[in-house]
Design a protein around this motif. Sequence first.
Motif, PDB file in Angstrom:
ATOM      1  N   VAL A   1      -2.339  -2.911  12.783  1.00  0.00           N
ATOM      2  CA  VAL A   1      -3.684  -2.910  13.353  1.00  0.00           C
ATOM      3  C   VAL A   1      -4.186  -4.353  13.337  1.00  0.00           C
ATOM      4  N   LYS A   2      -4.866  -4.731  14.390  1.00  0.00           N
ATOM      5  CA  LYS A   2      -5.457  -6.062  14.445  1.00  0.00           C
ATOM      6  C   LYS A   2      -6.760  -6.087  13.649  1.00  0.00           C
ATOM      7  N   TYR A   3      -6.965  -7.168  12.884  1.00  0.00           N
ATOM      8  CA  TYR A   3      -8.199  -7.306  12.112  1.00  0.00           C
ATOM      9  C   TYR A   3      -8.726  -8.717  12.312  1.00  0.00           C
ATOM     10  N   GLN A   4      -9.770  -8.833  13.166  1.00  0.00           N
ATOM     11  CA  GLN A   4     -10.377 -10.112  13.468  1.00  0.00           C
ATOM     12  C   GLN A   4     -11.889  -9.980  13.455  1.00  0.00           C
ATOM     13  N   ASN A   5     -12.564 -11.009  12.957  1.00  0.00           N
ATOM     14  CA  ASN A   5     -14.026 -11.016  12.914  1.00  0.00           C
ATOM     15  C   ASN A   5     -14.584  -9.747  12.275  1.00  0.00           C
ATOM     16  N   ASN A   6     -13.911  -9.318  11.215  1.00  0.00           N
ATOM     17  CA  ASN A   6     -14.327  -8.127  10.457  1.00  0.00           C
ATOM     18  C   ASN A   6     -14.299  -6.847  11.297  1.00  0.00           C
ATOM     19  N   LYS A   7     -13.457  -6.835  12.329  1.00  0.00           N
ATOM     20  CA  LYS A   7     -13.351  -5.652  13.183  1.00  0.00           C
ATOM     21  C   LYS A   7     -11.895  -5.214  13.303  1.00  0.00           C
ATOM     22  N   VAL A   8     -11.682  -3.889  13.341  1.00  0.00           N
ATOM     23  CA  VAL A   8     -10.354  -3.306  13.450  1.00  0.00           C
ATOM     24  C   VAL A   8     -10.121  -2.849  14.880  1.00  0.00           C
ATOM     25  N   SER A   9      -8.907  -3.117  15.432  1.00  0.00           N
ATOM     26  CA  SER A   9      -8.583  -2.677  16.790  1.00  0.00           C
ATOM     27  C   SER A   9      -7.080  -2.539  16.962  1.00  0.00           C
ATOM     28  N   ASN A  10      -6.687  -1.806  17.985  1.00  0.00           N
ATOM     29  CA  ASN A  10      -5.276  -1.694  18.401  1.00  0.00           C
ATOM     30  C   ASN A  10      -4.360  -1.167  17.303  1.00  0.00           C
ATOM     31  N   VAL A  11      -4.556   0.089  16.924  1.00  0.00           N
ATOM     32  CA  VAL A  11      -3.680   0.720  15.947  1.00  0.00           C
ATOM     33  C   VAL A  11      -2.411   1.189  16.661  1.00  0.00           C
ATOM     34  N   LEU A  12      -1.262   0.636  16.258  1.00  0.00           N
ATOM     35  CA  LEU A  12      -0.008   0.920  16.959  1.00  0.00           C
ATOM     36  C   LEU A  12       1.139   1.095  15.966  1.00  0.00           C
ATOM     37  N   PRO A  13       2.112   1.952  16.302  1.00  0.00           N
ATOM     38  CA  PRO A  13       3.332   2.022  15.472  1.00  0.00           C
ATOM     39  C   PRO A  13       4.158   0.762  15.640  1.00  0.00           C
ATOM     40  N   PHE A  14       4.801   0.337  14.561  1.00  0.00           N
ATOM     41  CA  PHE A  14       5.664  -0.843  14.594  1.00  0.00           C
ATOM     42  C   PHE A  14       7.059  -0.386  15.020  1.00  0.00           C
ATOM     43  N   GLU A  15       7.232  -0.238  16.330  1.00  0.00           N
ATOM     44  CA  GLU A  15       8.417   0.428  16.868  1.00  0.00           C
ATOM     45  C   GLU A  15       9.722  -0.261  16.495  1.00  0.00           C
ATOM     46  N   PHE A  16       9.677  -1.547  16.266  1.00  0.00           N
ATOM     47  CA  PHE A  16      10.908  -2.269  15.950  1.00  0.00           C
ATOM     48  C   PHE A  16      11.597  -1.709  14.714  1.00  0.00           C
ATOM     49  N   LEU A  17      10.814  -1.301  13.720  1.00  0.00           N
ATOM     50  CA  LEU A  17      11.406  -0.830  12.470  1.00  0.00           C
ATOM     51  C   LEU A  17      11.473   0.691  12.363  1.00  0.00           C
ATOM     52  N   ASN A  18      10.592   1.393  13.048  1.00  0.00           N
ATOM     53  CA  ASN A  18      10.514   2.841  12.866  1.00  0.00           C
ATOM     54  C   ASN A  18      11.717   3.563  13.466  1.00  0.00           C
ATOM     55  N   SER A  19      12.146   4.637  12.785  1.00  0.00           N
ATOM     56  CA  SER A  19      13.299   5.425  13.223  1.00  0.00           C
ATOM     57  C   SER A  19      13.064   6.876  12.859  1.00  0.00           C
ATOM     58  N   GLU A  20      14.123   7.702  12.982  1.00  0.00           N
ATOM     59  CA  GLU A  20      13.995   9.108  12.600  1.00  0.00           C
ATOM     60  C   GLU A  20      13.926   9.282  11.083  1.00  0.00           C
ATOM     61  N   ASN A  21      14.282   8.231  10.345  1.00  0.00           N
ATOM     62  CA  ASN A  21      14.158   8.258   8.893  1.00  0.00           C
ATOM     63  C   ASN A  21      12.809   7.669   8.476  1.00  0.00           C
ATOM     64  N   ASN A  22      12.651   7.348   7.204  1.00  0.00           N
ATOM     65  CA  ASN A  22      11.347   6.885   6.695  1.00  0.00           C
ATOM     66  C   ASN A  22      11.350   5.383   6.448  1.00  0.00           C
ATOM     67  N   GLU A  23      10.284   4.735   6.893  1.00  0.00           N
ATOM     68  CA  GLU A  23      10.107   3.302   6.675  1.00  0.00           C
ATOM     69  C   GLU A  23       8.703   3.045   6.130  1.00  0.00           C
ATOM     70  N   GLY A  24       8.567   1.976   5.337  1.00  0.00           N
ATOM     71  CA  GLY A  24       7.250   1.662   4.805  1.00  0.00           C
ATOM     72  C   GLY A  24       7.219   0.354   4.049  1.00  0.00           C
ATOM     73  N   THR A  25       6.040  -0.040   3.613  1.00  0.00           N
ATOM     74  CA  THR A  25       5.764  -1.176   2.732  1.00  0.00           C
ATOM     75  C   THR A  25       6.367  -2.481   3.254  1.00  0.00           C
ATOM     76  N   VAL A  26       5.740  -3.005   4.292  1.00  0.00           N
ATOM     77  CA  VAL A  26       6.150  -4.295   4.853  1.00  0.00           C
ATOM     78  C   VAL A  26       5.543  -5.439   4.052  1.00  0.00           C
ATOM     79  N   SER A  27       6.317  -6.514   3.915  1.00  0.00           N
ATOM     80  CA  SER A  27       5.804  -7.762   3.351  1.00  0.00           C
ATOM     81  C   SER A  27       6.490  -8.919   4.069  1.00  0.00           C
ATOM     82  N   LEU A  28       5.754 -10.013   4.286  1.00  0.00           N
ATOM     83  CA  LEU A  28       6.283 -11.186   4.967  1.00  0.00           C
ATOM     84  C   LEU A  28       6.283 -12.388   4.040  1.00  0.00           C
ATOM     85  N   SER A  29       7.230 -13.287   4.267  1.00  0.00           N
ATOM     86  CA  SER A  29       7.249 -14.540   3.531  1.00  0.00           C
ATOM     87  C   SER A  29       6.059 -15.399   3.961  1.00  0.00           C
TER      88      SER A  29
END
Length: 601
Positions: free
Chosen positions: A197-225
């Motif tokens: 979800v985009k979070y700018q100027n204290n506002k939330v918008s564009n809630v979308l699935p992260f299709e690159f990682l999602n599959s028929e199995n379970n995915e969760g808990t993303v973290s970036l360097s």
Amino acid sequence: MFNNIFLKFFLLFFLNTNLIYSQKLKKYEKFYDEGNKMLGIGEFSKAIDFFNKSLKLNSGYCPSLYKIGLSYKKIQNFKKFEEYFNKYLDTECSKYFDEVCFNLSEYNFLKGNLTKSRDLLKSISDTLRFIDYSRIMDNLQFNFLSNIYPVIEFSARDTLNYFHYQYSPFYDNRSNTIYFTVRKGDRLFDDENIYTVKYQNNKVSNVLPFEFLNSENNEGTVSLSKDGEFLVFTYCVMDFKKNSCDIYYSKSINGSWSTPQKFNDKINSQFWDSQPFMYDDMLFFVSNRPGGVGGRDIYYSNKLDNEEWGQAKNLRNINSPNEDISPYMYDNILYFASNGSDSYGGYDIFYNLDILDDKSRPNNVGPSVNSYLDETSISIHDNTFLLTQEDKLNQFNKSQIFIGSAKLNHQEAKDISFITIDTSDMKVINSELYIVDDTTKTPIIHDENYIESKYNNSMVLVESLGYFPKVIEIKNDSNIIYMQKIEEKFILEKIYFDFDSYRLNKDSKKYLDIIYIWLRDNKHLNIEISGHTDKIGSDDYNNLLSKNRAKSVYDYLVNKGDNLNNLSFRGYGSSQPIERNYEGDKNRRIEFNIIDKINIQ
């Protein structure tokens, strides 16, 4: 003749009335039996129908009142559950009285009715029947008595509550994106996916699935360097044969993410590995692999010069015998969630100022973030603060993510306080506290200043006349201590053995060194050191193992000197579970069993 006819008529009427009453009696009991069968196989709606029919014939039938309330709880109709359990108490039923009080206490705790929850708990006569009794009472006392300095002052502005569950947020300030995990139902095999979800100027918008990682199995808990070029996440395979989770990574190459790769066995195991978090050249994650401190522990791995990752290590100075999850590092301070006794309820957020210092211990961040509900994960960046809170009674959003700002106040509190409580009646009692160094006891004054470098991580002996000793670690400026009267049995809380071993480890010996000081002053008590196991293994094996463990404790104490002739030892195997019908790991324990008092000349 008239009298004979009247007598016959009266007898016939009486017999018919009793027959009808008897049939009615059998009928509501029959409906109850049918409902009980349905409850036993998980057909809760059918069970409710039968219990309703039973109560229609006898509105005060206690077993049906109890079981229909239980059935409504199973289908999460908490309003009806509360209604029937309160009717049970109003009817002055007795058979399931303790069960009803416990369930209503737990329910009222989750609603925030803490005083009512405590009153219901105190009404229970046989507290040992309920595994979670002590946990709830600890949480209640923590709410009523603790005075923790709020190291995080949180102010919520918005909420992510689009799904049944949303949790494990991560805020990427470079793209103004919040990554979070979504589960759309309560069932075990409901799919988990990553959303953004985009979070700018204290506002939330564009809630979308992260299709690159999602599959028929379970995915969760993303973290970036920190540079946004390395992404880690959890990937789980859920099926009826085996459920497993591992930690994967992906690299950003020319603006695109590479095919996810699984970390090698220096990080992943054959067990449940999840909830990764990147901080500089460190990878934190959670695992339930054997050899840990509690159920789920926090581990870390360092990145090596050759771009490989080092062998994962357990953060033993952080982890507890409970569940420690959701690691997050910010400004060199580790935050995580834990469900220990020093929490306001369920999971709370804790922090640790120096994870590599063996003497550094975690502290509760305080009531601005934590509550009687479950606070299970956070994400921090500058003035943006994300908090996951779970509410078991919420029918629509079991968990939601609060978005807001936070002021961090990592500074020492001024006054140290101790409150000692009698576990039998939960009343405050007098006690003496000592910092123990070898065999020397240094008194602690109850109202002196709290100096973290002096008190934090110190092992403290708590004594009160007529009570078993307590060994605690001072974690912060506010400390609640529960003490048990000297009666028959006392569990040595900090005695741990490795699997299939009776060798005392370093921490157990440190604990026994302090217990020894108390024993030295209480030679008038004839004490049997008793060993107990769970039911894993044969009776002969468990009897021998429990005896050897008890003997290890006995030998260690006796060999310290001072003629502790009042001690003996015995192994009981699995014959004496800690609580009736309980078969869990708490049965593996060492106890002091007070046999009698002896005269010391």
